[in-house]
Design an enzyme around this catalytic site. Structure first.
Site, PDB file in Angstrom:
ATOM      1  N   TYR A 195       0.342  12.799   7.121  1.00 31.48           N
ATOM      2  CA  TYR A 195       0.709  11.377   7.033  1.00 31.48           C
ATOM      3  C   TYR A 195       0.921  10.811   8.449  1.00 31.48           C
ATOM      4  O   TYR A 195       0.744   9.625   8.705  1.00 31.48           O
ATOM      5  CB  TYR A 195       1.958  11.199   6.160  1.00 31.48           C
ATOM      6  CG  TYR A 195       2.153   9.784   5.663  1.00 31.48           C
ATOM      7  CD1 TYR A 195       1.230   9.181   4.818  1.00 31.48           C
ATOM      8  CD2 TYR A 195       3.271   9.046   6.038  1.00 31.48           C
ATOM      9  CE1 TYR A 195       1.399   7.882   4.366  1.00 31.48           C
ATOM     10  CE2 TYR A 195       3.461   7.747   5.592  1.00 31.48           C
ATOM     11  CZ  TYR A 195       2.523   7.175   4.751  1.00 31.48           C
ATOM     12  OH  TYR A 195       2.710   5.886   4.316  1.00 31.48           O
TER      13      TYR A 195
ATOM     14  N   LYS B 202       5.814   3.696   9.286  1.00 29.03           N
ATOM     15  CA  LYS B 202       6.713   3.363   8.166  1.00 29.03           C
ATOM     16  C   LYS B 202       8.183   3.420   8.616  1.00 29.03           C
ATOM     17  O   LYS B 202       9.011   2.649   8.120  1.00 29.03           O
ATOM     18  CB  LYS B 202       6.484   4.305   6.978  1.00 29.03           C
ATOM     19  CG  LYS B 202       5.138   4.107   6.272  1.00 29.03           C
ATOM     20  CD  LYS B 202       4.966   2.716   5.713  1.00 29.03           C
ATOM     21  CE  LYS B 202       3.786   2.620   4.754  1.00 29.03           C
ATOM     22  NZ  LYS B 202       3.426   1.230   4.443  1.00 29.03           N
TER      23      LYS B 202
HETATM   24  P1  NAD Z   1      -4.468  -0.802  -0.811  1.00 30.75           P
HETATM   25  O1  NAD Z   1      -5.586  -0.222  -0.010  1.00 30.75           O
HETATM   26  O2  NAD Z   1      -4.811  -1.366  -2.115  1.00 30.75           O
HETATM   27  O3  NAD Z   1      -3.655  -1.861   0.040  1.00 30.75           O
HETATM   28  C1  NAD Z   1      -3.586  -1.850   1.449  1.00 30.75           C
HETATM   29  C2  NAD Z   1      -3.881  -3.257   1.894  1.00 30.75           C
HETATM   30  O4  NAD Z   1      -3.741  -3.408   3.302  1.00 30.75           O
HETATM   31  C3  NAD Z   1      -5.320  -3.707   1.532  1.00 30.75           C
HETATM   32  O5  NAD Z   1      -5.267  -4.855   0.732  1.00 30.75           O
HETATM   33  C4  NAD Z   1      -5.925  -4.013   2.887  1.00 30.75           C
HETATM   34  O6  NAD Z   1      -6.849  -5.082   2.834  1.00 30.75           O
HETATM   35  C5  NAD Z   1      -4.666  -4.399   3.676  1.00 30.75           C
HETATM   36  N1  NAD Z   1      -4.925  -4.400   5.113  1.00 30.75           N
HETATM   37  C6  NAD Z   1      -5.308  -3.378   5.914  1.00 30.75           C
HETATM   38  N2  NAD Z   1      -5.490  -3.835   7.168  1.00 30.75           N
HETATM   39  C7  NAD Z   1      -5.209  -5.164   7.160  1.00 30.75           C
HETATM   40  C8  NAD Z   1      -5.211  -6.198   8.138  1.00 30.75           C
HETATM   41  N3  NAD Z   1      -5.550  -5.960   9.417  1.00 30.75           N
HETATM   42  N4  NAD Z   1      -4.865  -7.451   7.745  1.00 30.75           N
HETATM   43  C9  NAD Z   1      -4.523  -7.729   6.483  1.00 30.75           C
HETATM   44  N5  NAD Z   1      -4.490  -6.795   5.499  1.00 30.75           N
HETATM   45  C10 NAD Z   1      -4.848  -5.529   5.847  1.00 30.75           C
HETATM   46  O7  NAD Z   1      -3.432   0.413  -0.972  1.00 30.75           O
HETATM   47  P2  NAD Z   1      -1.936   0.459  -1.532  1.00 30.75           P
HETATM   48  O8  NAD Z   1      -1.675   1.892  -1.756  1.00 30.75           O
HETATM   49  O9  NAD Z   1      -1.749  -0.513  -2.638  1.00 30.75           O
HETATM   50  O10 NAD Z   1      -1.082   0.043  -0.256  1.00 30.75           O
HETATM   51  C11 NAD Z   1      -0.153  -1.033  -0.262  1.00 30.75           C
HETATM   52  C12 NAD Z   1       1.094  -0.632   0.510  1.00 30.75           C
HETATM   53  O11 NAD Z   1       1.788   0.368  -0.235  1.00 30.75           O
HETATM   54  C13 NAD Z   1       0.835  -0.031   1.889  1.00 30.75           C
HETATM   55  O12 NAD Z   1       1.822  -0.472   2.785  1.00 30.75           O
HETATM   56  C14 NAD Z   1       1.005   1.446   1.634  1.00 30.75           C
HETATM   57  O13 NAD Z   1       1.354   2.164   2.802  1.00 30.75           O
HETATM   58  C15 NAD Z   1       2.142   1.409   0.650  1.00 30.75           C
HETATM   59  N6  NAD Z   1       2.357   2.632  -0.112  1.00 30.75           N
HETATM   60  C16 NAD Z   1       1.338   3.191  -0.807  1.00 30.75           C
HETATM   61  C17 NAD Z   1       1.550   4.364  -1.493  1.00 30.75           C
HETATM   62  C18 NAD Z   1       0.416   5.029  -2.244  1.00 30.75           C
HETATM   63  O14 NAD Z   1       0.517   6.231  -2.514  1.00 30.75           O
HETATM   64  N7  NAD Z   1      -0.635   4.321  -2.620  1.00 30.75           N
HETATM   65  C19 NAD Z   1       2.827   4.956  -1.496  1.00 30.75           C
HETATM   66  C20 NAD Z   1       3.858   4.354  -0.788  1.00 30.75           C
HETATM   67  C21 NAD Z   1       3.617   3.177  -0.094  1.00 30.75           C
END
Ligand code: NAD
Length: 256
Positions: free
Chosen positions: A156, A163
């Site tokens: 990670y 984070k």
């Molecule tokens: P996702 O890929 O659907 O969402 C990530 C988003 O970030 C996308 O919509 C992407 O377009 C956007 N992004 C990336 N670079 C960008 C930029 N320069 N400008 C604007 N937008 C940008 O994946 P997700 O898992 O739904 O992630 C959403 C959040 O949840 C993230 O912060 C991720 O770290 C967090 N998260 C995810 C998980 C998991 O296991 N999926 C767990 C904990 C936290």
């Protein structure tokens, strides 16, 4: 009557129907919120637009959060269309794929900077623009984080450090914006299959590990994260700010 009747919100972070931000948007909309959506770049527009349309969104705007002019344009449009803002959802993260494969030790300066800029600093940039529109309205800003900020989760890496910075930003922003009645919180979600998580090497291993070790003996769903997001966006959490709330089937409490 919905918990968010009459509230206006903006959602950053929908890439497709698996995005956690999309599950949150659906939940907030169901409770009466009127929502604006952003997409990161032209390639994503064709995925985001139909989803936003399905919730009757009038504002669907491009916003790469590394570009100040695009951030400014988004909030100008929100001001002229909504007049004010009650809810901001930040579901954005990015790191170079190669930085999520190797040892953290090998993180490049550019890779570190990129992960911090997109995944952590963007919350501050968006909050600064949202705050004037939330003035006097008990606004709620929420973001998504992961346990890799606190403990070492293999591979990670640079995202864990971003984070940690994001969670600290939540506390500093909550302190700055609290006197204006604006709350800032984070949800620490367990692993969920999405576009972003597909970029983490060994992600399946993470899912299996949580299933075996978490108190609930399963992984969480984006809908469960959305339930907590609804609580944080609504008056149900009116006394809560600067917090990181875990939606992880209890995984974080385990020592062994
Ligand atoms: P996702 O890929 O659907 O969402 C990530 C988003 O970030 C996308 O919509 C992407 O377009 C956007 N992004 C990336 N670079 C960008 C930029 N320069 N400008 C604007 N937008 C940008 O994946 P997700 O898992 O739904 O992630 C959403 C959040 O949840 C993230 O912060 C991720 O770290 C967090 N998260 C995810 C998980 C998991 O296991 N999926 C767990 C904990 C936290």
């Amino acid at each position: 009557m919905g918990l968010l009747d009459g509230r206006k919100g903006i959602i950053f972070g929908v890439a497709n129907e698996k995005s956690i931000a999309w599950a949150i948007a659906q939940k907030l909309h169901k409770e009466g919120a009127e929502l604006a959506f952003t997409f990161a770049g032209e390639a994503l527009e064709k995925r985001v637009r139909p989803l936003a349309d399905s919730l009757g969104a009038k504002l669907i705007l491009q916003c790469d959060v590394t570009k100040d002019d695009q951030i400014e344009a988004v909030f100008r449009q929100v001001q002229s269309s909504f007049g004010h803002l009650d809810i901001l959802v930040h579901g954005i993260a990015f790191a170079n794929k190669e930085d999520l494969k190797t040892d953290f030790l090998n993180t490049s300066r550019d890779g570190f900077r990129l992960a911090q800029d997109v995944s952590a600093y963007s919350l501050t940039a968006l909050a600064r623009h949202a705050a004037p529109l939330m003035q006097g309205r008990a606004g709620s800003i929420l973001t998504l984080t992961y346990y890799g900020s606190e403990k070492v989760i293999p591979r990670y890496n640079v995202m864990g450090v971003a984070k940690a910075s994001l969670e600290a930003s939540v506390r500093y922003l909550a302190a700055d914006l609290g006197p204006k009645g604006i709350r800032v919180n984070a949800i620490s979600a367990g692993p969920i299959r999405t576009l972003a998580s597909a970029g983490i090497s060994g992600f399946l291993e993470m899912l299996h590990h949580v299933e075996a070790k978490a108190p609930l003996r399963r992984n969480v769903t984006a809908e469960e994260v959305a339930g907590t997001a609804l609580y944080l966006a609504s008056d149900l959490s009116s006394g809560v700010t600067g917090e990181v709330i875990y939606v992880d089937a209890g995984y974080n409490i385990m020592g062994m």
